[in-house]
Write an enzyme that holds these catalytic residues in place. Structure first.
Site, PDB file in Angstrom:
ATOM      1  N   TYR A  76      -1.861  -0.815  10.395  1.00 49.68           N
ATOM      2  CA  TYR A  76      -1.869  -1.047   9.366  1.00 49.68           C
ATOM      3  C   TYR A  76      -0.854  -0.440   8.529  1.00 49.68           C
ATOM      4  CZ  TYR A  76      -3.866  -1.044   3.879  1.00 49.68           C
ATOM      5  OH  TYR A  76      -3.830  -1.761   3.346  1.00 49.68           O
TER       6      TYR A  76
ATOM      7  N   SER B 185       0.279  -1.428   0.193  1.00 46.24           N
ATOM      8  CA  SER B 185      -0.129   0.004  -0.224  1.00 46.24           C
ATOM      9  C   SER B 185       0.994   0.947  -0.033  1.00 46.24           C
ATOM     10  CB  SER B 185      -1.334   0.093   0.885  1.00 46.24           C
ATOM     11  OG  SER B 185      -1.777   0.937   1.587  1.00 46.24           O
TER      12      SER B 185
HETATM   13  N1  NAP Z   1      -9.216  -1.265  -0.827  1.00 45.28           N
HETATM   14  C1  NAP Z   1      -7.932  -0.488  -0.848  1.00 45.28           C
HETATM   15  O1  NAP Z   1      -7.326   0.628  -1.301  1.00 45.28           O
HETATM   16  C2  NAP Z   1      -6.533  -0.874  -0.848  1.00 45.28           C
HETATM   17  C3  NAP Z   1      -5.318   0.221  -1.024  1.00 45.28           C
HETATM   18  C4  NAP Z   1      -4.111  -0.243  -0.770  1.00 45.28           C
HETATM   19  C5  NAP Z   1      -4.015  -1.850  -0.092  1.00 45.28           C
HETATM   20  N2  NAP Z   1      -4.837  -2.709  -0.429  1.00 45.28           N
HETATM   21  C6  NAP Z   1      -4.640  -4.035   0.163  1.00 45.28           C
HETATM   22  O2  NAP Z   1      -4.970  -4.995  -0.655  1.00 45.28           O
HETATM   23  C7  NAP Z   1      -5.408  -6.432  -0.257  1.00 45.28           C
HETATM   24  C8  NAP Z   1      -6.769  -6.745  -0.616  1.00 45.28           C
HETATM   25  O3  NAP Z   1      -7.467  -5.476  -0.292  1.00 45.28           O
HETATM   26  P1  NAP Z   1      -9.174  -5.074  -0.312  1.00 45.28           P
HETATM   27  O4  NAP Z   1      -9.733  -3.925  -0.730  1.00 45.28           O
HETATM   28  O5  NAP Z   1      -9.572  -6.100  -1.380  1.00 45.28           O
HETATM   29  O6  NAP Z   1      -9.858  -5.777   0.751  1.00 45.28           O
HETATM   30  P2  NAP Z   1     -11.223  -6.743   1.218  1.00 45.28           P
HETATM   31  O7  NAP Z   1     -12.198  -6.689  -0.092  1.00 45.28           O
HETATM   32  O8  NAP Z   1     -12.421  -6.480   2.631  1.00 45.28           O
HETATM   33  O9  NAP Z   1     -10.414  -7.947   0.586  1.00 45.28           O
HETATM   34  C9  NAP Z   1      -9.611  -8.784   2.098  1.00 45.28           C
HETATM   35  C10 NAP Z   1      -9.384  -9.803   1.578  1.00 45.28           C
HETATM   36  O10 NAP Z   1      -8.418 -10.475   1.864  1.00 45.28           O
HETATM   37  C11 NAP Z   1      -8.685 -12.402   2.634  1.00 45.28           C
HETATM   38  N3  NAP Z   1      -8.817 -12.222   3.813  1.00 45.28           N
HETATM   39  C12 NAP Z   1      -8.520 -11.057   5.276  1.00 45.28           C
HETATM   40  N4  NAP Z   1      -8.524 -11.744   6.138  1.00 45.28           N
HETATM   41  C13 NAP Z   1      -7.590 -13.254   6.029  1.00 45.28           C
HETATM   42  C14 NAP Z   1      -7.568 -14.345   6.419  1.00 45.28           C
HETATM   43  N5  NAP Z   1      -7.089 -14.178   8.075  1.00 45.28           N
HETATM   44  N6  NAP Z   1      -7.078 -15.463   5.631  1.00 45.28           N
HETATM   45  C15 NAP Z   1      -7.413 -15.888   4.270  1.00 45.28           C
HETATM   46  N7  NAP Z   1      -7.706 -14.539   3.636  1.00 45.28           N
HETATM   47  C16 NAP Z   1      -8.574 -13.244   4.365  1.00 45.28           C
HETATM   48  C17 NAP Z   1     -10.692 -11.988   2.735  1.00 45.28           C
HETATM   49  O11 NAP Z   1     -11.391 -12.743   2.349  1.00 45.28           O
HETATM   50  P3  NAP Z   1     -12.000 -13.770   4.069  1.00 45.28           P
HETATM   51  O12 NAP Z   1     -12.566 -12.983   4.624  1.00 45.28           O
HETATM   52  O13 NAP Z   1     -12.868 -14.723   2.675  1.00 45.28           O
HETATM   53  O14 NAP Z   1     -10.905 -14.802   4.310  1.00 45.28           O
HETATM   54  C18 NAP Z   1     -10.990 -11.394   1.765  1.00 45.28           C
HETATM   55  O15 NAP Z   1     -11.102 -12.186   0.253  1.00 45.28           O
HETATM   56  C19 NAP Z   1      -5.465  -6.079   1.209  1.00 45.28           C
HETATM   57  O16 NAP Z   1      -4.450  -6.484   1.251  1.00 45.28           O
HETATM   58  C20 NAP Z   1      -5.568  -4.751   0.812  1.00 45.28           C
HETATM   59  O17 NAP Z   1      -4.123  -3.913   2.745  1.00 45.28           O
HETATM   60  C21 NAP Z   1      -6.471  -2.233  -0.780  1.00 45.28           C
END
Ligand code: NAP
Length: 257
Positions: free
Chosen positions: A156, A143
């Site tokens: 975070y 990120s």
């Molecule tokens: N959205 C943004 O603005 C943004 C920006 C920068 C970076 N990111 C990064 O991108 C990545 C994905 O984020 P997102 O926005 O797509 O979030 P999201 O929609 O909340 O998805 C998170 C995913 O991680 C999985 N997860 C969480 N805890 C887990 C565990 N203990 N074991 C296995 N899977 C797990 C969840 O699946 P389950 O709940 O089914 O386990 C879900 O599939 C993250 O690392 C986040 O920090 C996001």
């Protein structure tokens, strides 16, 4: 026409939602066989059904990334069912909004467990085989929050700083091994992770746009890729600012309510 992804086997963690789900669907559309890892088995199965309906190949691998054995077993299942793993997207992650004065050790550890240890567990489940084969790619969704501390984001920011440093170290160790490392530093993307935020999120990106950017950077085997450029430029400027200036600006621009 054969694409970069044709016949590649790709493991995506956090594939039940948001970026991981978007990546899995798009990768399958481009010809990859995709292993989808996350905790929610039913949701993973729905994404696999969507992939198969589009003529692609996907395999649901329900597992918790904090459980090293479960992740290793999931990788073994993927290799047995679809073949050697070519690319890992270590994407699973959680957010968290807590003011420093209210920080609880358990809550902090929970974020580190998923965002850092989960990525380490995912890497260690695939790296041995990749090095043995002399080919592969390890991609992490870090990120822009990795670069400096942000208000109400101690857990975070530190998790993303740690995971970026971890993958950078891997990149140095793996030089010449045939295994490439790509560190993605996205800004704000419309996913369930950001959906509940009241604060204004600058340059908030559509999921499809972000997935496309991540895949292009991966195909180019970039060492590191930060986007959108506007926010990435501001964040980079922040890295060379004196602390008094950085603090003044950051305290006035909290992205968490
Ligand atoms: N959205 C943004 O603005 C943004 C920006 C920068 C970076 N990111 C990064 O991108 C990545 C994905 O984020 P997102 O926005 O797509 O979030 P999201 O929609 O909340 O998805 C998170 C995913 O991680 C999985 N997860 C969480 N805890 C887990 C565990 N203990 N074991 C296995 N899977 C797990 C969840 O699946 P389950 O709940 O089914 O386990 C879900 O599939 C993250 O690392 C986040 O920090 C996001």
């Amino acid at each position: 026409m054969a694409s970069y992804w044709s016949n590649k086997v790709v493991l995506v963690t956090g594939a039940s939602s948001g970026i991981g789900r978007g990546l899995a669907i798009e990768l399958a559309r481009h010809g990859a066989a995709v292993g989808l890892l996350a905790r929610r088995a039913d949701t993973l199965q729905e994404v696999v059904a969507e992939i198969e309906a589009g003529g692609g190949r996907g395999l649901a691998l329900p597992a918790d990334v904090t459980d090293a054995n479960a992740v290793r077993q999931a990788a073994d299942t993927l290799r047995t069912e679809l073949g050697p793993i070519d690319v890992l997207f270590a994407n699973a992650g959680v957010g968290g909004t807590v003011h420093a004065a209210k920080l609880e050790p358990e809550e902090f550890a929970g974020v580190i467990d998923v965002n850092v240890k989960g990525a380490v567990n995912s890497v260690t489940a695939v790296i041995g085989d990749m090095v043995k084969r002399g080919q592969g790619q390890l991609v992490v969704i870090s990120s822009l929050a990795a670069y400096r501390g942000l208000p109400k984001s101690a857990a975070y920011c530190s998790s993303k700083a740690a995971v970026s440093a971890f993958f950078e170290s891997l990149r140095l160790d793996l030089h010449g091994s045939g295994v490439d490392v790509t560190i993605i530093h996205p800004g704000f993307i419309k996913t369930p992770l950001t959906a509940g935020r009241q604060a204004r999120l600058p340059w908030l990106m559509e999921l499809g746009y972000a997935v496309d950017k991540i895949l292009k950077a991966t195909e180019a085997r970039k060492k590191s890729y930060a986007f959108p450029w506007q926010l990435a430029t501001i964040v980079r400027a922040g890295m060379i600012m004196p602390n008094f200036m950085y603090d003044w600006i950051s305290r006035r621009n909290s992205f968490r309510e």
